[in-house]
Design a protein around this motif. Structure first.
Motif, PDB file in Angstrom:
ATOM      1  N   GLY A 129       4.260   0.186   4.991  1.00 19.97           N
ATOM      2  CA  GLY A 129       5.118  -1.004   4.652  1.00 19.97           C
ATOM      3  C   GLY A 129       5.800  -0.861   3.515  1.00 19.97           C
ATOM      4  N   GLY A 130       6.726  -1.544   3.076  1.00 17.98           N
ATOM      5  CA  GLY A 130       7.579  -1.802   1.901  1.00 17.98           C
ATOM      6  C   GLY A 130       8.404  -0.564   1.586  1.00 17.98           C
ATOM      7  N   GLY A 131       8.622   0.360   2.689  1.00 18.96           N
ATOM      8  CA  GLY A 131       9.211   1.511   2.444  1.00 18.96           C
ATOM      9  C   GLY A 131       8.382   2.420   2.068  1.00 18.96           C
ATOM     10  N   ARG A 132       7.036   2.406   1.864  1.00 20.49           N
ATOM     11  CA  ARG A 132       6.235   3.330   1.386  1.00 20.49           C
ATOM     12  C   ARG A 132       5.937   4.530   2.475  1.00 20.49           C
ATOM     13  N   MET A 133       6.490   4.372   3.456  1.00 18.09           N
ATOM     14  CA  MET A 133       6.636   5.339   4.763  1.00 18.09           C
ATOM     15  C   MET A 133       7.216   6.604   4.025  1.00 18.09           C
TER      16      MET A 133
END
Length: 676
Positions: free
Chosen positions: A610-614
């Motif tokens: 989540g939070g763009g951590r992908m």
């Protein structure tokens, strides 16, 4: 009781105490006024009832740490009721033998309760001292002069009150219900009627209370005053919704200076008890990354107060010092997965995510500073409308060989099946798309997809601070929805679900949005989908088939009890409070027992995406998806079920990294469709 000179001294000391109490309090209120405006005065009745219940029940402290919470419960109610007891104590100084309840029975019960609370507070002080200074829990600041000072005030206030009570009884003034006072009178004072000692103990208690009052607005125990107010102004909007930037009317985007925080952000910092509950469950903190949700809140206060004089007197066009790389740091704000574990556990309902996103917005939109891995992700979103960068014209290739119609082909349908980027391009997650199509077809649902007209919902852009890109994607999708008069949407991605349901309405996209777990449950309740009587052997066989395993390799397992565990996606669970529906579906469609992992439901450990951590490398500390995979392995489950494409990818990768091949990972749609 007091003589003339004592009365004059008391009035003088009380005047000083009032000034010393209100001076820092007024300063902090003035600082709130410089914060950005935010509307928090709606739904007054709901706010009042909710904040009153949380404050007086103290469920917020009991939920996470039962014994500690119970001790805090005693201290809280002592704080509340001693306001009345101390008021009575004050008046006693002027009117001998005054008792606010007179000779009524309620007075006996009140005194009995006050004595009991005094004892429990003394017990709590001992507990808190041992816990903080001997056991030293990681979430607490040790050493802490502030906490030591408060413990001193609490302990002294209780002791002086009980001693004064005992001395009163020894002097011939009976106090009904004061059982501790009776014991102290007989064991310590034993008939001593010294008026000097009686006056001394009266002053000792009053001065202790005054000192405590003066100290509160100067310390972290400001939360005693700010906490209930903060609860009143809690966020009543969906937790998963980020507030939009008005690009046409705002000059600065995001949070660059302390002035860019809203007044509610500042109030959060006043209300923070620094208890560390938020970081106890933070996946970034617990995987040894340089992020503590507690520090995010505390740093606001520590940056705000030293600059108070400048902030209150600065001229237009003047700004305080930039926050980044001085108060907050690059690796700190980019470690957050926006999983909301901090927010659901915070007793004061502080809002951590919006502050972190605000800092990211300033870095991306104003400074052009962000992790280099996001450069291709942003470019791909701009050109091909997905973060993977696969050509947008191949978005519907997964439908080959399936009778799936687009809105352009069909013209109209009751439901839009929103596939999302992962379901369109990722090979593993395409299986979820196909499974969902089979379920809808079996139930006779009138649906269609957008195919190549579908664009990324914008979640990755918004969570990484690129609000401008998010708004472009959002508005283009809404335009497509309006083109086909779409009213109802089904999606199996919690990130898409949260964005479409909670954030698109900010831009006029008002649609009825279902996560596939909700919709499958709806189909069951309407009788459009039935629960087949599938044997455990057949279920296991089909699970293995989906995962490409050889049935022969599972012969030894068939005669054993197989267990299922469920992984709660953050944006389905914490952000949208869907915990029970997936579990109910698993139990209905399986005879296999459901076994929970160590952390589940609102304490579920994030997968790390989540939070763009992908789309960012995890270079610091432990890998979060590995930590979650370890919990799944510890559960002894044979099958992991989740309801999110991101979680599917992260858990699958973690199992591969660990060389685990005997645990199946399925989306709930796959698990249900295998029984067809």
């Amino acid at each position: 009781m007091l003589n003339g000179s004592e009365i004059m001294l008391f009035i003088f000391v009380l005047s000083l105490a009032f000034f010393a109490f209100f001076d820092p309090l007024i300063l902090k209120i003035k600082l709130l006024a410089i914060g950005k405006k935010e509307k928090r005065f709606d739904r007054i009745g709901k706010r009042f009832l909710s904040s009153s219940f949380r404050t007086f029940s103290q469920t917020c402290t009991l939920k996470e740490r039962l014994i500690t919470g119970l001790m805090h419960f005693f201290v809280f109610w002592a704080f509340v009721l001693f306001l009345l007891a101390t008021t009575n104590h004050l008046i006693e100084g002027f009117i001998k033998n005054f008792f606010i309840f007179g000779n009524y029975k309620v007075g006996f019960l009140f005194t009995l309760l006050i004595d009991s609370l005094a004892f429990l507070v003394l017990l709590s002080c001992g507990y808190f001292a041992v816990r903080r200074y001997i056991f030293k829990p990681e979430g607490l600041t040790v050493p802490s002069p502030e906490s030591a000072t408060v413990l001193f005030f609490l302990y002294t206030a209780m002791v002086t009150y009980l001693l004064f009570e005992g001395m009163k009884i020894s002097s011939g003034d009976p106090v009904r219900g004061a059982y501790l006072g009776e014991i102290i009178s007989s064991q310590i004072f034993s008939g001593n009627n010294s008026q000097f000692l009686l006056h001394f103990l009266w002053w000792a208690h009053i001065l202790t209370i005054m000192g405590f009052g003066i100290y509160i607005p100067r310390s972290k125990h400001m939360h005693l005053l700010a906490g209930p107010i903060n609860l009143f102004f809690q966020n009543l909007e969906p937790m998963g919704a980020i507030k939009p930037i008005d690009f046409e009317n705002e000059e600065r985007f995001g949070i660059k200076y302390i002035e860019d925080f809203t007044w509610k952000d500042q109030l959060d910092s006043y209300a923070c008890a620094e208890c560390g509950r938020c970081q106890d469950f933070c996946p970034a903190y617990n995987s040894e990354k340089p992020l503590s949700p507690k520090d995010i809140i505390v740093k606001i206060k520590k940056d705000l107060l030293p600059q108070a004089e400048f902030l209150l007197t600065k001229k237009n066009g003047e700004f305080s010092r930039p926050l980044m790389e001085r108060t907050f740091f690059h690796d700190e704000i980019w470690s957050c997965t926006t999983c909301a574990a901090c927010e659901v556990t915070c007793p004061m309902m502080n809002e951590h995510i919006s502050k972190i996103i605000g800092l990211r917005q300033s870095e991306v939109l104003m400074e052009g500073r962000f992790p280099p891995e996001l450069i291709p992700a942003f470019k791909n979103l701009e050109t091909n409308f997905n973060p993977w960068g696969v050509g947008f014209t191949s978005r519907k290739d997964w439908t080959e060989g399936m009778n799936v119609k687009t809105f352009a082909e069909k013209g109209d349908a009751e439901y839009l099946l929103w596939i999302g980027c992962a379901g369109s391009y990722d090979e593993r997650n395409k299986k979820i798309s196909k499974a969902m199509v089979r379920i809808l077809a079996k139930a006779g649902v009138d649906f269609a997809i957008l195919g190549n007209e579908e664009k990324c919902c914008g979640d990755p852009a918004r969570r990484t601070g690129n609000e401008y890109l998010f708004q472009n994607l959002c508005q283009e999708n809404i335009k497509t929805f309006n083109k086909y008069r779409i009213k109802k949407i089904i999606t199996f991605c919690p990130h898409g679900y949260n964005t479409l349901k909670n954030e698109y309405p900010q831009f006029g996209g008002n649609h009825e949005v279902f996560h596939h777990t909700e919709f499958i449950s709806k189909l069951l309740s309407e009788g459009r989908l039935s629960i087949p009587q599938t044997s455990q052997r057949n279920q296991r066989s089909q699970i293995n088939q989906i995962n490409g395993k050889n049935e022969r390799n599972q012969i030894d397992e068939i005669n054993q009890t197989d267990y299922i565990t469920y992984h709660d996606p953050c944006y389905l669970g914490r952000h949208n409070e869907i915990y029970d529906i997936p579990r109910e579906l698993i139990k209905k469609f399986s005879k296999e027992p459901l076994r929970e992992m160590k952390h589940y439901k609102f304490h579920s450990l994030c997968c790390g995406a989540g939070g763009g951590r992908m789309w960012m490398e995890e270079k610091i500390g432990k890998r979060i998806n590995h930590m979650r995979a370890e919990e799944a392995i510890e559960s002894k489950a044979d099958t992991i079920i989740t309801a999110c494409p991101f979680c599917m990818t992260m858990l699958s990768d973690a199992m591969k990294d660990k060389g685990i091949e005997n645990i199946s990972i399925l989306d709930l749609a796959e698990f249900i469709s295998k029984t067809d």
